[in-house]
Design a protein around this motif. Structure first.
Motif, PDB file in Angstrom:
ATOM      1  N   GLU A  10       0.828  -1.209   0.000  1.00 49.67           N
ATOM      2  CA  GLU A  10       0.000   0.000   0.000  1.00 49.67           C
ATOM      3  C   GLU A  10       0.864   1.262   0.000  1.00 49.67           C
ATOM      4  OE1 GLU A  10      -3.360   2.166   2.810  1.00 49.67           O
ATOM      5  OE2 GLU A  10      -3.079   0.004   2.977  1.00 49.67           O
ATOM      6  N   SER A  14       0.801   4.081  -2.923  1.00 47.44           N
ATOM      7  CA  SER A  14       0.540   5.497  -2.633  1.00 47.44           C
ATOM      8  C   SER A  14       1.649   6.386  -3.192  1.00 47.44           C
ATOM      9  CB  SER A  14       0.416   5.720  -1.127  1.00 47.44           C
ATOM     10  OG  SER A  14      -0.685   5.015  -0.614  1.00 47.44           O
ATOM     11  N   TYR A  71     -10.295   5.245  -0.342  1.00 45.23           N
ATOM     12  CA  TYR A  71      -8.830   5.227  -0.343  1.00 45.23           C
ATOM     13  C   TYR A  71      -8.285   5.983  -1.559  1.00 45.23           C
ATOM     14  CZ  TYR A  71      -4.124   3.424  -1.128  1.00 45.23           C
ATOM     15  OH  TYR A  71      -2.782   3.313  -1.383  1.00 45.23           O
TER      16      TYR A  71
END
Length: 87
Positions: A10, A14, A71
Motif C-alpha cells: 500500500e 501510494s 482510499y
C-alpha cells in the motif's frame, strides 16, 4: 504489446500515485470473493501495471468497493474503472 506487472504494498502504491507514475486505475472483482475488488494502477506509456498486495504476505489485497473508492479519493484519484468478474 506486453505489460510488466508488479505486486506492491500500500505504501509503494501510494508513492506511485503521488509521483504520477500510475495514471489509470482499475478495480477488478476477485474471482474468489464476489464484490471484493483488487486495485490495479497502470502506466500506459511505460506499459507497467501495479496491483496492491498485503504487506506481510504475497496475496493481492481486496477491498469493498466503497472502501477502495475512499482510499483512492484520499490519494487524489478522481476516477477509476470497475471490472466485474464474468463467471
Amino acid at each position: 504489446m506486453s505489460v510488466t506487472f508488479y505486486q506492491v504494498t500500500e505504501g509503494e502504491f501510494s508513492r506511485l500515485v503521488a509521483t504520477k507514475s500510475i495514471i489509470k486505475f482499475i478495480a477488478q472483482e476477485s474471482e474468489i470473493n464476489p464484490l471484493k475488488f483488487t486495485v490495479v494502477g497502470v502506466n500506459p506509456e511505460q506499459r507497467l501495471a501495479y496491483a496492491m498486495r498485503h504487506g506481510r504476505v504475497n496475496e493481492l489485497r481486496t477491498w469493498r468497493l466503497d472502501n477502495l473508492a475512499a482510499y483512492l479519493k484520499k490519494l487524489g484519484v478522481t476516477n477509476f474503472e470497475v471490472q466485474f468478474n464474468q463467471s
